[in-house]
Design a protein around this motif. Structure first.
Motif, PDB file in Angstrom:
ATOM      1  N   TYR A 293      24.689  12.548  33.383  1.00 43.80           N
ATOM      2  CA  TYR A 293      26.094  12.132  33.434  1.00 43.80           C
ATOM      3  C   TYR A 293      26.532  11.439  32.130  1.00 43.80           C
ATOM      4  O   TYR A 293      27.610  11.659  31.619  1.00 43.80           O
ATOM      5  N   GLY A 294      25.661  10.560  31.632  1.00 41.53           N
ATOM      6  CA  GLY A 294      26.023   9.765  30.458  1.00 41.53           C
ATOM      7  C   GLY A 294      26.259  10.624  29.232  1.00 41.53           C
ATOM      8  O   GLY A 294      27.055  10.266  28.356  1.00 41.53           O
ATOM      9  N   PHE A 295      25.558  11.755  29.154  1.00 42.23           N
ATOM     10  CA  PHE A 295      25.759  12.648  28.001  1.00 42.23           C
ATOM     11  C   PHE A 295      26.929  13.591  28.243  1.00 42.23           C
ATOM     12  O   PHE A 295      27.742  13.848  27.367  1.00 42.23           O
ATOM     13  N   THR A 296      27.000  14.126  29.471  1.00 44.32           N
ATOM     14  CA  THR A 296      28.116  15.021  29.784  1.00 44.32           C
ATOM     15  C   THR A 296      29.449  14.291  29.647  1.00 44.32           C
ATOM     16  O   THR A 296      30.458  14.880  29.262  1.00 44.32           O
TER      17      THR A 296
ATOM     18  N   VAL B 207      23.967  24.723  28.551  1.00 48.50           N
ATOM     19  CA  VAL B 207      24.384  25.551  27.412  1.00 48.50           C
ATOM     20  C   VAL B 207      25.908  25.617  27.391  1.00 48.50           C
ATOM     21  O   VAL B 207      26.554  25.417  26.357  1.00 48.50           O
ATOM     22  N   PHE B 208      26.470  25.859  28.573  1.00 51.03           N
ATOM     23  CA  PHE B 208      27.925  25.927  28.690  1.00 51.03           C
ATOM     24  C   PHE B 208      28.568  24.641  28.186  1.00 51.03           C
ATOM     25  O   PHE B 208      29.500  24.664  27.386  1.00 51.03           O
ATOM     26  N   GLN B 209      28.037  23.498  28.630  1.00 50.66           N
ATOM     27  CA  GLN B 209      28.638  22.218  28.241  1.00 50.66           C
ATOM     28  C   GLN B 209      28.516  21.977  26.736  1.00 50.66           C
ATOM     29  O   GLN B 209      29.437  21.473  26.103  1.00 50.66           O
TER      30      GLN B 209
ATOM     31  N   LYS C 109      30.966  14.479  42.007  1.00 53.60           N
ATOM     32  CA  LYS C 109      30.327  14.618  40.698  1.00 53.60           C
ATOM     33  C   LYS C 109      31.243  14.103  39.585  1.00 53.60           C
ATOM     34  O   LYS C 109      30.785  13.579  38.571  1.00 53.60           O
ATOM     35  N   ALA C 110      32.555  14.302  39.782  1.00 55.52           N
ATOM     36  CA  ALA C 110      33.499  13.882  38.741  1.00 55.52           C
ATOM     37  C   ALA C 110      33.595  12.368  38.654  1.00 55.52           C
ATOM     38  O   ALA C 110      33.892  11.825  37.585  1.00 55.52           O
ATOM     39  N   THR C 111      33.306  11.687  39.754  1.00 55.59           N
ATOM     40  CA  THR C 111      33.470  10.225  39.782  1.00 55.59           C
ATOM     41  C   THR C 111      32.691   9.515  38.669  1.00 55.59           C
ATOM     42  O   THR C 111      33.288   8.805  37.857  1.00 55.59           O
ATOM     43  N   PRO C 112      31.368   9.679  38.581  1.00 55.93           N
ATOM     44  CA  PRO C 112      30.669   9.001  37.479  1.00 55.93           C
ATOM     45  C   PRO C 112      31.095   9.528  36.107  1.00 55.93           C
ATOM     46  O   PRO C 112      31.206   8.743  35.167  1.00 55.93           O
ATOM     47  N   LEU C 113      31.353  10.838  36.017  1.00 57.96           N
ATOM     48  CA  LEU C 113      31.749  11.402  34.714  1.00 57.96           C
ATOM     49  C   LEU C 113      33.019  10.732  34.198  1.00 57.96           C
ATOM     50  O   LEU C 113      33.108  10.331  33.038  1.00 57.96           O
ATOM     51  N   VAL C 114      34.005  10.608  35.072  1.00 64.93           N
ATOM     52  CA  VAL C 114      35.292  10.045  34.654  1.00 64.93           C
ATOM     53  C   VAL C 114      35.146   8.570  34.307  1.00 64.93           C
ATOM     54  O   VAL C 114      35.632   8.105  33.276  1.00 64.93           O
ATOM     55  N   MET C 115      34.421   7.832  35.160  1.00 65.85           N
ATOM     56  CA  MET C 115      34.270   6.399  34.888  1.00 65.85           C
ATOM     57  C   MET C 115      33.571   6.158  33.562  1.00 65.85           C
ATOM     58  O   MET C 115      33.996   5.319  32.748  1.00 65.85           O
TER      59      MET C 115
ATOM     60  N   PHE D  43      36.825  19.242  35.657  1.00 68.15           N
ATOM     61  CA  PHE D  43      36.418  20.555  35.154  1.00 68.15           C
ATOM     62  C   PHE D  43      34.904  20.602  34.915  1.00 68.15           C
ATOM     63  O   PHE D  43      34.225  21.554  35.294  1.00 68.15           O
ATOM     64  N   LEU D  44      34.372  19.552  34.280  1.00 69.07           N
ATOM     65  CA  LEU D  44      32.928  19.536  34.013  1.00 69.07           C
ATOM     66  C   LEU D  44      32.142  19.438  35.316  1.00 69.07           C
ATOM     67  O   LEU D  44      31.063  20.029  35.453  1.00 69.07           O
TER      68      LEU D  44
END
Lengths: 529, 363
Positions: free
Chosen positions: B281-284, B329-331, B66-72, B305-306
């Protein structure tokens, strides 16, 4: 607590015994964090007095008058108005009580008329028509001619200042604060202002006059209070002092004299401007019109003029922040450069020092080493194949620090953490260390302490002696007289023919700064236009 | 007595490091209150969110996936944000990248196309993401259109375009009418790192992207240009840097990274193109970029973490019937606190007792 100090304070001239001062501060203190901007300042201002407030930048003058005008709340101490202790809630209360202020930086709306601007600044409830009539009457009475119907953007800086003064006078203040009013005036305009101020004094008003022009203070003021490092140094009669003695009190020591090194020779032209015209980039900007001059190596050309007459536009056109369609308008080291970017011009050997230190000359929140890279990346061996040579940038910081005595808390602090004078020394040093063939510098010592100003002026002279061509734009005629070989004047986007330093009297320069021509025939022409 | 914000002489390096942690702390406090209001045991909920996913290998791998797309995506966004260019449309660039890469996968389906398929998909996805991001960038530079609005609006265009393709021309004929393409061939699939596991090659690519960004920003003149254009535009112009060119460049790079993330997600964990390939992903990633202080290493940590909150959210839903939306909500709360805590880098709180001595003297 501070009362005993005040009792020992001699009343200047002994004239006021028996009465109470119009305005008095007792132990006025303003603290910002750990920094004491004002440290227990006592000042007495009497009716019918023009009282000078002298001090270098950062001495605490602005803080003191802001407290008196109600813009900031003192941390300790008190302000007495006609003997009564007051706590001002804000400037509007100050105005209601009879305290007026004219700021150095005007707060006027360019697209509104004079009358509309004045109406916006007044708290009263009179009709716009009555107000306009009163405006005209006040401006006539005091010899401050203003057309209420004109829009502000059409007016000169001197006229804009008149609006501010008239606006303050329309509230019939007993006490008027003026913050460096002559900084933006020609010598002739300053003379006219002094007549107005004398008249206000004769009417029984008091004036607090902030300045660092000592001759002016000696001529105009009855009393002078000198601040240094947030503390009051002395209160004296400036007419009994000399300019050097006042300067010593302001600086707290002798100022190094700037000396033109001997054996300066002019060589080939290194910066040539040919018939440069440029439309303004923004509304109400100044159009540059047919500017031409030639600057040889070894020579310093000064450009005088009231701010806002196209100096900023000229700087942008010379630096390449704005490009010219015709390459031949700006020639650097024999190469047509009007169409070249600032980086390409730097590679030709040009260097630039803009007026604004923070945000233009440097990125405020970046380190000095990064700010060395800002202009040094072009041609100083700080970048290899796109990679930054951090050691080289730090070396520039160290060399500038050493050569120009830049004082800072650590080796490589953020630009914004340096004092104005030290940051300016760094910026000038950063450019001079590149050994430029041409240096274009704007307001080199604006808002800089006397010590730093001397260092910077000396550096410019030394650079010229080493063979560079130096162009200095300054509003400070004394500065230009000190370092420039020739002086030209900018007015409404045009540049006068340069005068040799020996011919450039204050009077002549003043006339040019006001838009008059030195030749009688053309003068008649100019009035017609 | 009065609480004032006082400007610091110099930005505080300590607070710059600590502020994301303060923000996380405040978010957790807020979440505890929220769980209590929802009638769930806050301690158990926090355990489900933050501890349980760290205890088994499957969840740990899933966090990395899950972190892979977020980080990129966040790395690309950080370049934009540092340069004062506000790309909010990474979600759209992600989807367009997924679509463009899938085109090759769909067209080569069932043929004997060789090993060139996956690399071609990656390249095409990156190019498509970059081109898609250039639309708002060029509108900004040429016409002064707000890139925030245009990039955001293009998200919905991309979303509906993908929807059209999988319901129409690309729908799997043997897919029982579900809106999805057929499963990609092995040559069109991102290889797994561990046989039978979840971790795939994309995570390695993400790490390389982090390293490249760290070098770019820390060591190169281009990175300096990006930072100075954002921090002091006028000084940057004086330095000879062109802000408009940089808007184009940073949008293109961030679009390319988002597009790449899109195809890696589709050709990796998902295996086919379908609607809903992105849980936002794009917003997070915007939150990841700011929580990571726009710093490559920080973004890597923030991305993990996200990702943990996504996995934790699923576990909390299964174990405690806490709605999945609570994760969002958390994010959101987290981003709010991150931005608020940033002011502490340049300012500090101070208690002020105005005119103490004076007041006692007169009244």
């Amino acid at each position: 607590m501070q009362a005993h100090q005040r009792m020992l304070d001699p009343t200047p001239n002994g004239l006021h015994s028996g009465e109470s001062p119009l305005l008095q501060t007792l132990g006025l203190t303003k603290r910002y964090g750990d920094f004491l901007a004002n440290d227990s300042i006592d000042i007495d201002i009497w009716p019918k007095e023009i009282h000078a407030l002298l001090g270098e930048n950062g001495a605490g003058k602005s803080t003191l008058v802001k407290a008196i005008y109600g813009l900031i709340q003192p941390s300790a101490g008190e302000i007495r108005w006609q003997g009564e202790r007051i706590a001002l809630s804000g400037p509007s209360e100050a105005r209601t009580r009879g305290i007026g202020m004219v700021f150095q930086h005007f707060s006027l709306f360019d697209n509104l008329t004079v009358a509309e601007n004045v109406a916006l600044g007044l708290d009263g409830k009179e009709s716009f028509k009555d107000m306009s009539a009163r405006l005209e009457q006040v401006s006539k009475t005091y010899g401050l001619p203003l057309d209420p119907r004109r829009e502000v953007w059409q007016l000169s800086v001197g006229e804009r200042q008149r609006i501010e003064i008239v606006r303050a006078l329309m509230q019939d203040p007993k006490f008027l604060i003026l913050d460096e009013p002559t900084a933006v005036l020609t010598p002739q305009e300053a003379d006219q202002l002094f007549i107005v101020l004398e008249r206000l004094k004769a009417e029984g008003r008091a004036i607090l006059y902030i300045s660092h022009k000592l001759e002016e203070v000696k001529r105009l003021c009855d009393t002078a209070t000198i601040l240094r490092g947030g503390k009051k140094v002395d209160t004296c009669n400036p007419r009994l002092e000399t300019a050097p003695s006042l300067a010593r009190m302001m600086v707290g020591g002798e100022i190094k004299e700037v000396k033109a090194p001997a054996g300066r020779q002019t060589t080939v032209p290194r910066l040539v401007v040919n018939d440069l015209s440029l439309a303004p980039s923004e509304a109400h900007g100044v159009r540059l019109e047919h500017i031409s001059f030639e600057l040889k190596g070894g020579e310093i050309l000064g450009i005088a003029g009231v701010a806002g007459n196209g100096q900023d536009e000229l700087f942008a056109a010379l630096s390449g922040e704005r490009l010219s369609r015709d390459p031949g308008t700006v020639v650097i080291e024999g190469i047509a450069a009007g169409h070249l970017s600032i980086t390409q011009r730097r590679k030709l050997g040009a260097a630039f020092v803009p007026e604004e230190r923070l945000g233009h000359g440097t990125a405020p929140r970046m380190k000095l080493s990064e700010n060395a890279l800002l202009t040094g990346h072009a041609a100083s061996g700080m970048v290899h194949h796109g990679f930054i040579d951090t050691a080289a940038t730090l070396k520039t910081v160290d060399r500038a620090t050493e050569t120009f005595d830049v004082r800072k808390a650590k080796r490589d602090p953020e630009a914004a953490s340096l004092s104005g004078g030290n940051l300016q020394k760094f910026i000038v040093g950063r450019e001079i260390l590149r050994n430029p063939a041409v240096l274009v510098v704007s307001q080199p010592t604006w808002g800089v302490d006397a010590g730093a100003a001397a260092v910077i002026r000396q550096a410019l002279l030394d650079l010229a002696t080493a063979g560079a061509a130096v162009l200095v734009t300054s509003q400070d005629l004394d500065e230009l007289a000190e370092i420039a070989d020739r002086i030209a004047v900018m007015f409404h986007g045009r540049l006068s023919a340069p005068l040799a330093r020996s011919e450039a009297t204050r009077e002549k320069l003043g006339l040019l700064m006001g838009g008059s021509s030195l030749e009688p025939k053309e003068a008649a022409h100019a009035v017609g236009a | 007595m009065q609480l004032v914000l006082e400007k610091r002489a110099e930005r505080s390096g300590t607070i710059a490091l600590v502020s994301p942690l303060i923000a996380i702390g405040l978010t957790i406090v807020t979440m505890v209150i929220l769980f209590a209001i929802l009638g769930k045991n806050p301690l158990l909920a926090l355990h489900a969110y933050f501890i349980a996913p760290l205890t088994d290998s499957y969840s740990l791998q899933e966090i990395a996936v899950k972190a892979t797309p977020l980080v990129m995506i966040a790395i690309g966004l950080s370049l934009c944000y540092l340069a004062n260019a506000w790309n909010i449309g990474a979600e759209g660039q992600f989807l367009i990248g997924a679509v463009a890469g899938s085109w090759i996968a769909v067209k080569t389906q069932g043929t004997d196309a060789g090993a060139w398929v996956l690399p071609a998909m990656l390249v095409l996805a990156a190019a498509a993401g970059a081109l898609y991001a250039l639309i708002p960038a060029i509108c900004k530079v040429k016409f002064g259109a707000s890139e925030i609005l245009t990039s955001l609006m293009l998200v919905y265009v991309a979303d509906l375009f993908l929807d059209y393709l999988v319901r129409g021309p690309w729908r799997d004929p043997h897919g029982f009418n579900f809106p999805t393409t057929a499963e990609f061939d092995p040559v069109a699939t991102v290889p797994l790192l561990i046989e039978g596991g979840r971790l795939h090659l994309g995570s390695i690519i993400a790490l390389l992207v982090v390293a490249a960004a760290a070098i770019l920003l820390g060591r190169t003149i281009k990175g300096f240009e990006i930072r100075v254009v954002g921090a002091a535009p006028r000084a940057a112009r004086f330095g000879g840097f062109n802000a408009n060119q940089l808007i184009i460049l940073t949008f293109a790079v961030s679009g390319a990274l988002a597009g790449l993330a899109g195809i890696i997600e589709v050709a990796g964990p998902v295996g086919h193109l379908q609607p809903g390939i992105s849980p936002g992903y794009g917003f997070t990633a915007i939150i990841v970029a700011f929580l990571g202080r726009l710093n490559p290493l920080g973004i890597l940590i923030a991305g993990l973490f996200l990702a943990l909150t996504f996995i934790g959210g699923e576990q909390a839903q299964i174990a405690m019937k806490i709605p999945l939306d609570v994760t969002k909500v958390f994010q959101g709360i987290l981003l709010f606190y991150v931005l608020a805590c940033d002011s502490l880098i340049l300012y500090r709180f101070k208690l002020v007792f105005p005119n103490r001595q004076v007041a006692s003297g007169t009244h």
